[in-house]
Design a protein around this motif. Structure first.
Motif, short mmCIF file in Angstrom:
data_model
loop_
_atom_site.label_atom_id
_atom_site.label_comp_id
_atom_site.label_asym_id
_atom_site.label_seq_id
_atom_site.Cartn_x
_atom_site.Cartn_y
_atom_site.Cartn_z
N GLY A 133 0.79 -1.22 0.00
CA GLY A 133 0.00 0.00 0.00
C GLY A 133 0.82 1.27 0.00
N ARG A 134 2.15 1.16 0.21
CA ARG A 134 2.96 2.37 0.33
C ARG A 134 4.07 2.47 -0.71
NH1 ARG A 134 4.75 4.05 6.27
NH2 ARG A 134 5.00 5.98 5.09
N ASP A 135 4.52 1.36 -1.25
CA ASP A 135 5.70 1.38 -2.10
C ASP A 135 5.34 1.61 -3.57
OD1 ASP A 135 5.90 -1.49 -3.65
OD2 ASP A 135 4.83 -1.64 -1.76
N GLN A 136 6.38 1.82 -4.38
CA GLN A 136 6.20 2.01 -5.81
C GLN A 136 6.64 0.79 -6.61
OE1 GLN A 136 4.67 4.74 -7.18
NE2 GLN A 136 4.28 5.24 -5.04
N ASN A 137 6.83 -0.34 -5.94
CA ASN A 137 7.26 -1.56 -6.59
C ASN A 137 6.14 -2.59 -6.60
OD1 ASN A 137 10.06 -0.72 -7.03
ND2 ASN A 137 10.30 -0.88 -4.82
N VAL A 138 6.01 -3.31 -5.51
CA VAL A 138 5.01 -4.37 -5.40
C VAL A 138 3.59 -3.80 -5.49
CG1 VAL A 138 4.06 -6.09 -3.80
CG2 VAL A 138 6.53 -5.95 -4.17
N THR A 139 3.36 -2.70 -4.81
CA THR A 139 2.01 -2.11 -4.82
C THR A 139 1.64 -1.63 -6.21
OG1 THR A 139 2.21 -1.46 -2.49
CG2 THR A 139 0.57 -0.30 -3.82
N GLN A 140 2.61 -1.10 -6.95
CA GLN A 140 2.34 -0.65 -8.32
C GLN A 140 1.99 -1.85 -9.20
OE1 GLN A 140 1.74 2.03 -9.73
NE2 GLN A 140 2.67 2.30 -11.74
N ILE A 141 2.71 -2.96 -9.05
CA ILE A 141 2.39 -4.16 -9.82
C ILE A 141 0.98 -4.64 -9.47
CG2 ILE A 141 2.98 -6.59 -10.21
CD1 ILE A 141 5.92 -5.79 -9.73
N ALA A 142 0.63 -4.60 -8.19
CA ALA A 142 -0.70 -5.02 -7.77
C ALA A 142 -1.78 -4.16 -8.42
CB ALA A 142 -0.82 -4.95 -6.25
N ARG A 143 -1.53 -2.87 -8.56
CA ARG A 143 -2.51 -1.99 -9.21
C ARG A 143 -2.68 -2.38 -10.68
NH1 ARG A 143 0.47 2.56 -6.56
NH2 ARG A 143 -0.63 3.03 -4.62
N ILE A 144 -1.56 -2.69 -11.34
CA ILE A 144 -1.63 -3.08 -12.75
C ILE A 144 -2.41 -4.39 -12.90
CG2 ILE A 144 -0.25 -3.85 -14.73
CD1 ILE A 144 1.96 -1.92 -13.75
N VAL A 145 -2.11 -5.35 -12.01
CA VAL A 145 -2.79 -6.64 -12.06
C VAL A 145 -4.29 -6.48 -11.84
CG1 VAL A 145 -3.06 -8.82 -10.80
CG2 VAL A 145 -0.78 -8.02 -11.45
N ARG A 146 -4.67 -5.67 -10.86
CA ARG A 146 -6.09 -5.45 -10.60
C ARG A 146 -6.79 -4.83 -11.81
NH1 ARG A 146 -4.76 -3.39 -5.04
NH2 ARG A 146 -5.56 -4.89 -3.52
N LYS A 147 -6.09 -3.90 -12.47
CA LYS A 147 -6.71 -3.18 -13.58
C LYS A 147 -6.80 -4.02 -14.84
CE LYS A 147 -6.54 1.31 -15.87
NZ LYS A 147 -5.93 2.67 -15.84
N LEU A 148 -5.71 -4.74 -15.16
CA LEU A 148 -5.67 -5.49 -16.41
C LEU A 148 -6.21 -6.91 -16.28
CD1 LEU A 148 -2.13 -4.48 -17.78
CD2 LEU A 148 -4.34 -3.42 -18.28
N ARG A 149 -6.15 -7.44 -15.05
CA ARG A 149 -6.53 -8.84 -14.81
C ARG A 149 -5.52 -9.82 -15.39
NH1 ARG A 149 -9.98 -8.21 -10.85
NH2 ARG A 149 -10.68 -10.37 -11.16
N PHE A 150 -4.41 -9.32 -15.87
CA PHE A 150 -3.29 -10.14 -16.33
C PHE A 150 -2.03 -9.30 -16.20
CE2 PHE A 150 -4.46 -7.73 -20.09
CZ PHE A 150 -3.24 -7.40 -20.65
N MET A 151 -0.86 -9.93 -16.38
CA MET A 151 0.39 -9.19 -16.31
C MET A 151 1.21 -9.42 -17.57
SD MET A 151 2.17 -7.09 -14.52
CE MET A 151 3.86 -6.45 -14.51
N PRO A 152 1.50 -8.35 -18.32
CA PRO A 152 2.38 -8.50 -19.49
C PRO A 152 3.83 -8.67 -19.02
CG PRO A 152 1.76 -6.21 -19.20
CD PRO A 152 1.00 -6.98 -18.16
N LEU A 153 4.55 -9.57 -19.66
CA LEU A 153 5.94 -9.82 -19.33
C LEU A 153 6.81 -9.64 -20.56
CD1 LEU A 153 5.75 -13.09 -17.18
CD2 LEU A 153 5.91 -10.74 -16.35
N TYR A 154 7.99 -9.11 -20.33
CA TYR A 154 9.00 -9.07 -21.38
C TYR A 154 9.63 -10.45 -21.43
CZ TYR A 154 13.00 -7.28 -24.07
OH TYR A 154 13.95 -7.04 -25.04
N GLY A 155 9.41 -11.17 -22.51
CA GLY A 155 9.89 -12.56 -22.57
C GLY A 155 9.18 -13.41 -21.54
N ARG A 156 9.93 -14.24 -20.84
CA ARG A 156 9.35 -15.13 -19.83
C ARG A 156 9.45 -14.55 -18.41
NH1 ARG A 156 5.90 -18.73 -20.96
NH2 ARG A 156 6.64 -20.10 -19.29
N GLY A 157 10.06 -13.39 -18.27
CA GLY A 157 10.17 -12.79 -16.94
C GLY A 157 11.01 -13.62 -15.99
#
Length: 270
Positions: A133-157
């Motif tokens: 809820g406070r950081d710009q790393n994990v919390t930002q990824i969580a926001r993207i996941v909630r919004k897109l319902r998937f996660m785009p990866l460069y290659g296989r990540g």
């Protein structure tokens, strides 16, 4: 042990303050019971005597006022920087390279000033700090996941990551401050080693969502990035390529010298 905490309102500084009853918290803005000092204004750096001073805010700004910080001759300065001084120093993003050059120069200024004044120093370099809820790393990824319902990866990540919880880093800073072995040393303070893909997968798990990834080749990633950038200002194309780059560092010296420990990566957003 009397201590001062710059950045006490931040996600790491607040953890240091919580584990150090009686510490003097420092803020740029007046707060009840806190000391007012602005690293951007030298005339405000008028500190009381303290045995330990923690920097959990900008090391660059902190390094510019070292004469004022060291005037009272504390026993130890503990500064939190980042393993990015190694991983981003050769980034293809010019802004990232410039930022890391400035950060490494700040570390050098802090070390030189402390050694000139006869004050011990310890530098902690975490990687990917998070606090739900406070950081710009994990919390930002969580926001993207909630919004897109998937996660785009460069290659296989498949690039390795070592996320560190702010609470663990706060405890580590307190332990380092009282460790004789940690005097005049810099350490990587890293967490569990997992792939970028697994890190994101565990964020899906924390959100109680099914893991869904879309792996994109470089050309498709660049096209998707061009579309997404206006929605997520601050991101850069280099972030994608780092998904397949190992950003893992050895923290065994920190464990040996002051008992560094970090929890397994299992974020919670409840």
């Amino acid at each position: 042990m009397t201590s001062l905490i710059f950045g006490a309102g931040g996600m790491v500084g607040s953890r240091i303050a919580h584990g150090s009853p009686g510490a003097i918290c420092i803020s740029r803005q007046p707060r009840p019971g806190w000391l007012v000092a602005d690293l951007g204004r030298r005339e405000t750096i008028n500190l009381p005597e303290a045995e330990v001073i923690y920097c959990a805010t900008s090391p660059i700004a902190f390094s510019m006022v070292m004469p004022e910080v060291l005037r009272r001759k504390p026993r130890r300065i503990v500064v939190i920087t980042s393993t990015s001084v190694f991983s981003k120093i050769h980034s293809e993003d010019a802004r990232e390279r410039a930022d890391m050059t400035s950060l490494r120069a700040a570390e050098d200024r802090i070390i030189h000033a402390c050694e000139s004044a006869g004050v011990e120093w310890t530098i902690l370099r975490p990687s990917l700090i998070y606090s739900e809820g406070r950081d710009q790393n994990v919390t930002q990824i969580a926001r993207i996941v909630r919004k897109l319902r998937f996660m785009p990866l460069y290659g296989r990540g498949t690039g390795l990551r070592q996320p560190v919880h702010a609470e663990d880093l706060g405890r580590g800073a307190l332990a380092a401050a009282i460790s004789p072995a940690a005097a005049n040393r810099a350490y990587s303070t890293t967490g569990e080693t997992i792939t970028y893909r697994e890190m994101v997968g565990r964020i899906f798990d924390a959100l109680e969502m099914r893991r869904r990834f879309i792996s994109l080749p470089p050309l498709a990633w660049n096209a998707a990035f061009a579309i997404a950038q206006p929605l997520y200002p601050g991101i850069s194309p280099a972030m994608g390529k780092r998904m397949v780059k190992d950003l893992a560092f050895d923290s065994s010296e920190a464990t040996a010298d002051f008992g560094w420990q970090s929890r397994s990566f299992a974020p919670s957003f409840r």
